[in-house]
Write an enzyme that holds these catalytic residues in place. Structure first.
Site, mmCIF file in Angstrom:
data_model
loop_
_atom_site.group_PDB
_atom_site.id
_atom_site.type_symbol
_atom_site.label_atom_id
_atom_site.label_comp_id
_atom_site.label_asym_id
_atom_site.label_seq_id
_atom_site.Cartn_x
_atom_site.Cartn_y
_atom_site.Cartn_z
ATOM 1 N N CYS A 56 45.943 35.464 62.781
ATOM 2 C CA CYS A 56 46.203 35.850 64.161
ATOM 3 C C CYS A 56 47.539 36.579 64.287
ATOM 4 O O CYS A 56 48.456 36.103 64.954
ATOM 5 C CB CYS A 56 46.188 34.588 65.005
ATOM 6 S SG CYS A 56 45.958 34.941 66.713
ATOM 7 N N GLU A 57 47.676 37.685 63.591
ATOM 8 C CA GLU A 57 48.896 38.495 63.682
ATOM 9 C C GLU A 57 48.521 39.959 63.513
ATOM 10 O O GLU A 57 47.705 40.299 62.644
ATOM 11 C CB GLU A 57 49.898 38.107 62.574
ATOM 12 C CG GLU A 57 50.420 36.709 62.723
ATOM 13 C CD GLU A 57 51.725 36.469 61.985
ATOM 14 O OE1 GLU A 57 52.478 37.426 61.760
ATOM 15 O OE2 GLU A 57 51.976 35.300 61.654
#
Ligand code: LLP
Length: 464
Positions: free
Chosen positions: A388-389
């Protein structure tokens, strides 16, 4: 408790220590003719076909690291032979940080590699795999008392990185009264242009080594030579990683030779070893020019013999590559979770990310990617991870065939600094590792599971 698979570890005798034969060079990963990049894959593993890799992914799941066993052996033998042909006394160490799978370590140990270690953990792995402590080096700019004590007790050579570190070591030696072998890490102030700044270690602004430019090296030599329990074996230097040019290695060996001569002059003492470090790069991109071990070895041999001809006995030439032995033998096998086509950018979303292969994000590293068994409808894509980046992309824009959900993906040249840098970020499980030797598969590390994620955590009721 991590799940070291004892059975597969001891099955290593089936994997390692066997007579070497070159594997057939099938180059089967070259079948993606029209996708990017166009060139052949002759440098990345010998004989994995798309079909074989798909089968492995279906059988064992993904993500998984897959290693070509014959290639690791060949790479080690190629490099050590090149050096042994060019210098009378050579000692090759393996830099464990590249990959510490017990089977890989055991294989390299069985072929004669010593161990370059940075931590107690790496030293223990070496010992676990039957390494002789006499062939082990502890190198770190920041060694704890516990690590130093362990190294002293086991008889591991300690590579000194600072005067303060040496003084700390002397205190421990004085308490323990144990004879200890050391070397001194020189910071030669050599820059490497092709190397990413995070892995360029030989210039004067890095945290590593005693400065070649001031007198610290000789102060350290004096402290060591004056101490009854210390044996000063040699000098060391590691100028960086993924180096494809000869120049920096040449500069470094010249400086190390000068230091050796200066030590002889000041102390009438001939050092026994010169360690040129690791750093030999591999071609991650098609067409990238390689620095062959033969060229490197020839130059190192010529320089040392020429510069140190006044020595009664030439010092041994030590080296400690990591990447060169294992990088090209390893593939990170993954799967397409979804494909996002937009007006701005297209993404192939796969089931792994920088948690399992940190190199693209950390060093803007390039890894070739194959969508297995797909060859047509080429479009521009970015291969994106599942972390999640925003930064979690494994490639920039590449020409790749249009995949379908479930297609398998191979990320090449991932054998070094792949698994060893992997983490459990976002609570994904660490991948399995699989060795392929002569067409047979061996699970050399089980995939993690939920229990592994929770190990060492304690639930304290009062805190809730
Ligand atoms: N010796 C010392 C003291 C080192 O620090 C290293 C690597 C080596 C030997 C082995 O270097 P090699 O032959 O593998 O280049 N994670 C980075 C590489 C970091 C290397 C750190 N030191 C990457 O993925 O590119």
């Amino acid at each position: 408790m991590s799940k070291i698979n004892r059975r597969s570890f001891f099955e290593i005798s089936a994997l390692g220590g066997v007579a070497i034969g070159l594997a057939p060079r099938a180059f089967s990963l070259s079948t993606n003719k029209r996708s990017e990049p166009l060139a052949r894959y002759e440098k990345s593993t010998y004989d994995f076909s798309h079909r074989e890799l798909i089968k492995i992914a279906e059988k064992y799941g993904s993500p998984a690291y897959v290693y070509d066993w014959n290639m690791i052996k060949d790479k080690y033998l190629e490099l050590s032979k090149a050096f042994k042909n060019n210098y009378p006394k050579v000692k090759v160490h393996y830099a464990y940080k590249a990959n510490t799978n017990l089977n890989i370590v055991s294989l390299l140990t069985s072929l004669g590699a010593g161990a370059e270690c940075i931590s107690e953990g790496e030293m223990k792995i070496a010992l676990e795999c039957g390494q002789d402590p006499k062939n082990m080096i502890l190198t770190s700019n920041s060694k704890s008392t516990k690590e130093l004590s362990f190294a002293i007790e086991k008889g591991v050579l300690i590579n000194i990185d600072s005067l303060s570190g040496l003084k700390k070591l002397i205190k421990i030696i004085d308490e323990k009264k144990v004879k200890t072998r050391i070397s001194i890490r020189v910071n030669p102030d050599v820059t490497t242009t092709s190397t990413h700044k995070h892995i360029s270690t030989g210039h004067k602004f890095t945290k590593f080594g005693l400065m070649y430019l001031n007198g610290d090296i000789y102060k350290a030599c004096k402290l060591a030579l004056d101490h009854k329990k210390i044996q000063l074996v040699g000098i060391h230097s590691h100028i960086g990683s993924q180096i494809l040019e000869l120049g920096p290695f040449e500069k470094n060996i010249k400086i190390l030779s000068k230091v050796a001569l200066e030590i002889k002059k000041q102390f009438n003492y001939e050092i026994k070893s010169i360690n040129m470090g690791g750093g030999l790069g591999i071609p991650y991109r098609d067409g990238e020019k390689e620095l062959s071990p033969k060229t490197l070895a020839r130059q190192m041999g010529i320089q040392l013999k020429r510069k140190l001809k006044s020595f009664k006995r030439l010092p041994e030439l030590w080296l400690e590559p990591g990447r060169y032995f294992v990088a090209q033998a390893g593939i990170l096998l993954a799967e397409v979770n979804s494909v996002k086509m937009t007006d701005i950018r297209n993404f192939i979303n796969i089931n792994t990310g920088f948690n399992h292969l940190a190199r693209p994000v950390m060093y803007e590293a390039y890894h070739r990617v194959r969508i297995l068994n797909k060859n047509s409808n080429i479009k521009k894509f970015q291969v994106a991870g599942n972390i999640c980046e925003t930064g979690d992309v494994l490639t920039q824009m590449r020409n790749l065939p249009m995949p379908e959900i479930g297609d398998k993906v191979a990320i090449l040249d991932a054998g070094a600094y792949g698994f060893s840098m992997a983490s459990e970020y976002n609570s994904f499980y660490l991948p399995a590792e699989i060795a392929i030797k002569d067409g047979k598969e061996f699970i050399i590390r089980e995939r993690e599971d939920f229990e592994d994620l929770l190990r060492n955590q304690k639930i304290i009721r009062k805190l809730v």
